[in-house]
Design a protein around this motif. Structure first.
Motif, PDB file in Angstrom:
ATOM      1  N   ALA A 164       0.829  -1.203   0.000  1.00 15.14           N
ATOM      2  CA  ALA A 164       0.000   0.000   0.000  1.00 15.14           C
ATOM      3  C   ALA A 164       0.863   1.252   0.000  1.00 15.14           C
ATOM      4  CB  ALA A 164      -0.929  -0.011   1.210  1.00 15.14           C
ATOM      5  N   GLY A 214      -6.138   2.958  -6.254  1.00 15.89           N
ATOM      6  CA  GLY A 214      -4.967   3.240  -5.432  1.00 15.89           C
ATOM      7  C   GLY A 214      -5.282   3.286  -3.944  1.00 15.89           C
ATOM      8  N   ARG A 264      -3.031   6.549 -10.289  1.00 24.02           N
ATOM      9  CA  ARG A 264      -3.371   5.449  -9.390  1.00 24.02           C
ATOM     10  C   ARG A 264      -2.267   5.252  -8.356  1.00 24.02           C
ATOM     11  NH1 ARG A 264      -4.468  -0.169 -12.139  1.00 24.02           N
ATOM     12  NH2 ARG A 264      -2.247  -0.037 -12.590  1.00 24.02           N
ATOM     13  N   GLN A 305      -2.209   6.372  -3.880  1.00 19.46           N
ATOM     14  CA  GLN A 305      -1.829   5.553  -2.723  1.00 19.46           C
ATOM     15  C   GLN A 305      -1.128   6.391  -1.659  1.00 19.46           C
ATOM     16  OE1 GLN A 305      -0.230   2.213  -5.659  1.00 19.46           O
ATOM     17  NE2 GLN A 305       0.180   1.629  -3.556  1.00 19.46           N
TER      18      GLN A 305
END
Lengths: 264, 263
Positions: B82, B106, B161, B165
């Protein structure tokens, strides 16, 4: 001298194959001991049978329609149940998404076993264990249908899903994220087309399987054949033909619609 | 200061014949923009994919923000992933979903299975995703389906994307290998600018030496699974380049040539 153009070993293999077929054909022909007299007398009976078939009788029509509906419902129930089960299991089986390689291998082996036993035998087993009727039909068709769907679904997942699965995995998504956010949106239209196709096949199967006692119109057809009642048999065959024809058209329409929208 | 990413003696063996990585050691500090160059088959891709364990390393250690990645268990690995954004050569978008949904993916690493499955992204996440898309010039594409975009646009979605995150490291595996020179420039500019602005460390696999020299703060040359050059772009002289691409010179030249023609 002529210049050879073909791929040597391919050509040799093909020739060997046809030669083998020819060599096998001759003993096979003698083994069965086919009787030509029987064939000839059968030919003679055709005009008489055709005449009887021309007398379409509509007496049995309501009963037949009811049984035809039963056949279609057996197929529908069976396909819906199979989709629910196989949709989840396909992601467990597919190499791109399986959470555990050994579970996947075990399921794969089970599918092979289920698929090598003909559907008719599964239905016969169901009939033998729970008696004649639609229940045996649904249960008997369930296993082969599930096996078929898992197989085709998981093939599609492996073929088209690797990149997507990797992308969702790389952001730290869970297995459920990979399946629900990545793969299902990508593959769902393809799956729907396969399901429509399988429904069509299953309806055809239920008609045949009715003959071995799984309920539906096949049971009636079986009766007509054993009592040489060609008139209602003809009507039944016509009904089945029309139903399958319409179904084929319908599923084709669904498939082209779905394929057209997802132009790649 | 402790490096953000520390790789020690990493090896990857696909089978007895094929060794992809033959003992790579590499420390990456925060804020670096590292270009990994080398001929195809040198192990660039395997190196990047080992860092977030899309490929399982055979031996060696990888420490990311103090976590031993190669030993990480399921949940730990998810947390590591992640915090590492990944950009793929073939974009790897979900082409039947909208551009916005792809960027929101994300956020999945920070969500429960249940919330993610039903796409219950927070309004704040959505606003952030839209802001990112605006920044890379895709404000008119937000609700288009991902397969309607051009290659360069798809890769910018890929960047968004990864940025969504809020990672501390981005891995980009040949991000411009499938793009024309003009789109390549837009994609590399977007990647470089966003990483710099948000202090994200970046590791980029590149085929093109000139692109690597233009964008990177540091270049790592890989040949047959080993590091053969590690230093700033200014020190990457012709001699090194020739050594890295020895026997595969055509790869390096063909790319520089086509770029020269179309520029």
């Amino acid at each position: 001298m002529k210049i050879p153009i073909s791929h040597r070993s391919t050509q040799r293999q093909q020739r060997l194959f046809f030669l083998g077929m020819l060599v096998l054909f001759i003993p096979c022909l003698f083994y069965l001991d086919l009787s030509y007299g029987q064939f000839a007398s059968g030919l003679e009976r055709i005009p008489d049978m055709a005449r009887q078939m021309m007398h379409l009788s509509f007496e049995e029509l309501p009963k037949m329609l009811r049984e035809l509906l039963t056949s279609i419902i057996i197929a529908f129930l069976c396909v819906v149940l199979s989709v629910l089960i196989s949709l989840l299991l396909a992601f467990v089986v597919a190499r791109a998404t399986t959470p555990n390689r050994y579970v996947s291998a075990a399921l794969r082996a089970m599918i092979v076993i289920i698929r090598t036993i003909p559907t008719t035998i599964w239905v016969l087993l169901a009939v033998a264990s729970m008696g004649f009727g639609p229940m045996a039909g649904v249960v008997g068709l369930l296993l082969p249908t599930i096996a078929f769907l898992i197989r085709v679904f998981s093939d599609q997942i492996d073929e088209a899903g690797r990149d997507t699965a990797e992308a969702i995995r790389s952001v730290g998504g869970t297995w459920w994220h990979v399946v629900c956010n990545g793969l299902l949106p990508t593959l769902l239209t393809g799956f729907l087309a396969l399901i429509a196709f399988k429904f069509e096949i299953t309806v055809a199967e239920t008609v045949i399987l009715g003959i071995v006692g799984a309920g539906g119109i096949g049971v009636l057809l079986q009766g007509y054949i054993s009592f040489y009642e060609f008139a209602p048999l003809m009507l039944g065959m016509l009904l089945v033909f029309i139903t399958l024809f319409l179904l084929e058209m319908g599923t084709n329409l669904i498939r082209t619609k779905l394929a057209g929208k997802g132009s790649k | 200061m402790e490096p953000l990413l520390s790789i020690q003696q990493l090896t990857k063996q696909y089978n007895k014949q094929h060794t992809a990585l033959a003992g790579i050691s590499l420390d990456v500090s925060r804020g670096e923009f590292v270009a990994v160059i080398g001929p195809s088959g040198a192990g660039k891709s395997t190196l990047l994919r080992s860092i977030n364990r899309l490929a399982e390393p055979t031996s060696g250690s990888i420490a990311f923000e103090g976590v031993r990645v190669e030993q990480a268990r399921k949940k730990e690995l998810r947390q590591v992933r992640a915090n590492i954004g990944m950009i793929f050569q073939h974009y790897n978008l979900v082409y039947r979903l909208s551009v916005l949904e792809n960027v929101l993916h994300g956020r999945l690493g920070h969500m429960s299975s249940f919330a993610g499955m039903f796409s219950r992204y927070s309004e704040a996440d959505k606003e952030e995703a839209i802001r990112l898309l605006r920044k890379v010039g895709l404000e008119n594409e937000i609700y288009k389906r991902a397969d309607e975009l051009s290659g360069g646009q798809k890769q910018r979605v890929g960047i968004c994307r990864a940025l969504a995150q809020k990672p501390s490291l981005i891995l980009a595996d040949e991000p411009i290998a499938s793009l024309d020179p003009r789109s390549s420039k837009i994609v590399m500019d977007a990647l470089r600018a966003n990483c710099e602005e948000q202090g994200i460390t970046c590791l980029v696999n590149l085929h093109q030496v000139d692109v690597a020299k233009r964008y990177a703060t540091r270049i790592v040359g890989i040949k047959a699974g080993k590091v053969v050059f590690d230093g700033p772009p200014s020190e990457l002289h012709e001699g090194y380049i020739e050594h890295i691409y020895e026997g595969k010179e055509h790869e390096q030249f063909s790319i520089t040539n086509t770029e020269g023609i179309s520029a």
